[in-house]
Design an enzyme around this catalytic site. Structure first.
Site, short mmCIF file in Angstrom:
data_model
loop_
_atom_site.label_atom_id
_atom_site.label_comp_id
_atom_site.label_asym_id
_atom_site.label_seq_id
_atom_site.Cartn_x
_atom_site.Cartn_y
_atom_site.Cartn_z
N MET A 91 -10.90 -1.94 12.22
CA MET A 91 -10.19 -2.95 12.09
C MET A 91 -10.99 -4.49 11.87
O MET A 91 -10.67 -5.30 12.50
CB MET A 91 -9.15 -3.19 13.14
CG MET A 91 -8.08 -2.01 13.32
SD MET A 91 -7.53 -1.64 11.62
CE MET A 91 -6.08 -2.60 11.83
N ARG A 92 -12.19 -4.06 11.28
CA ARG A 92 -13.05 -5.39 11.06
C ARG A 92 -13.21 -5.51 9.40
O ARG A 92 -13.23 -4.64 8.84
CB ARG A 92 -14.43 -5.16 11.67
CG ARG A 92 -14.42 -5.14 13.28
CD ARG A 92 -15.49 -4.92 13.86
NE ARG A 92 -16.17 -6.53 13.64
CZ ARG A 92 -15.82 -7.58 14.73
NH1 ARG A 92 -14.57 -7.51 15.14
NH2 ARG A 92 -16.53 -8.79 14.16
N HIS A 110 -5.75 3.23 4.04
CA HIS A 110 -5.06 2.13 4.46
C HIS A 110 -3.64 2.62 4.42
O HIS A 110 -2.95 3.14 3.54
CB HIS A 110 -5.35 0.90 3.46
CG HIS A 110 -4.22 -0.25 3.74
ND1 HIS A 110 -4.53 -1.04 4.28
CD2 HIS A 110 -3.14 -0.62 2.98
CE1 HIS A 110 -3.74 -1.87 4.54
NE2 HIS A 110 -2.74 -1.68 3.52
N GLU A 144 -13.46 -6.69 -1.94
CA GLU A 144 -12.21 -7.19 -1.75
C GLU A 144 -11.53 -6.45 -0.93
O GLU A 144 -11.17 -5.16 -1.20
CB GLU A 144 -11.84 -7.11 -3.20
CG GLU A 144 -11.69 -8.62 -3.82
CD GLU A 144 -10.88 -8.61 -5.27
OE1 GLU A 144 -9.62 -9.23 -5.08
OE2 GLU A 144 -11.22 -7.81 -5.94
N LEU A 145 -11.08 -7.07 0.16
CA LEU A 145 -10.17 -6.36 1.17
C LEU A 145 -9.11 -5.34 0.61
O LEU A 145 -8.10 -6.04 -0.09
CB LEU A 145 -9.74 -7.30 2.17
CG LEU A 145 -8.99 -6.69 3.35
CD1 LEU A 145 -9.95 -5.78 4.33
CD2 LEU A 145 -8.23 -7.61 4.17
N GLU A 175 -1.89 10.78 6.03
CA GLU A 175 -3.35 10.17 6.12
C GLU A 175 -3.74 11.48 6.49
O GLU A 175 -5.27 11.64 5.72
CB GLU A 175 -3.54 9.05 7.00
CG GLU A 175 -2.73 7.84 6.76
CD GLU A 175 -3.18 6.61 7.58
OE1 GLU A 175 -3.98 6.61 8.30
OE2 GLU A 175 -2.34 5.68 7.78
#
Ligand code: GAR
Length: 217
Positions: A91-92, A110, A144-145, A175
């Site tokens: 989560m960074r 994601h 790009e996130l 997932e």
């Protein structure tokens, strides 16, 4: 890639259920060589310990800034010579140091059908918007996130009775199904990134491969 089994590193900040699914699926073509976290108490690390996977944690608060933290992350990872880095609930937001070290060799998972709902709170936002479809996406990581080339999506139909926790459970099952699939392709040299496109068996994935929920039961 080095000869032999593909050497995979997993980075995560949380529960590590994707780590578990990946560890279960590893075998002939790939192996998890290290698990790393930015959270010293992340359950992911305990799961890695139980499986005797080497692990490390580096708390960003102990470093002068993002670059110093990422420099240390790269150094820890490099000790294990990974061919592929998997972000699994890490989560960074990545800076240039990590991004450049494994360009085209880093995947993320994601919890949405990207390009819909990048960022956080995806299940809540899907329900608020009244979306009929939801799911998860595996993509190559770029600067790009949540916007890197998409590889595979697990897809489900939202049910009237769904809530954020029920969607979280259903999406996690997807997932655990699609992430090992993508890693298997990469490990067998079927998946590459070229010119900001994901290629599977040499063909550009203009659309990601779609896996329906029923196929992941
Ligand atoms: C997963 O749902 C993953 O898609 C999400 O965090 C969860 C980690 O679960 N990742 C993100 O939201 C990244 N933006 P896990 O720790 O049980 O694998």
């Amino acid at each position: 890639m080095s000869s032999g089994r593909c050497r995979v590193a997993v980075l995560g900040s949380g529960n590590g259920t994707n780590f578990e699914a990946l560890a279960e699926a590893a075998g002939e073509n790939w192996q998890i060589v290290v698990a790393g976290s930015d959270k010293p108490t992340a359950p992911l690390l305990a799961k890695a310990e139980r499986r005797r996977v080497p692990r490390f944690s580096l708390d960003p608060r102990q470093f002068a800034g993002r670059d110093a933290h990422e420099k240390a992350m790269v150094a820890e990872l490099e000790k294990h010579g990974p061919d592929l880095i998997l972000l699994a609930g890490y989560m960074r937001i990545l800076g240039p140091r990590l991004l450049q070290a494994w360009q085209g060799r880093m995947l993320n998972i994601h919890p949405s059908l990207l390009p819909a709902w990048p960022g956080l709170r995806t299940h809540e936002r899907v329900l608020e918007a009244g979306d009929r479809m939801h799911g998860a996406t595996v993509h190559f990581v770029t600067a790009e996130l949540d916007r890197g080339p998409r590889i595979v999506q697990g897809r489900l139909s939202v049910r009237p009775e769904d809530s954020p926790p029920s969607l979280a459970r259903r999406v996690l099952r997807l997932e655990h199904c699609i992430y090992p699939m993508a890693v298997g392709w990469y490990a067998r040299n079927r998946l590459t990134m070229d010119n900001a496109l994901a290629l599977l068996d040499g063909k550009p994935l203009i659309q990601p491969v779609i896996v329906e929920e029923s196929a992941c039961a």
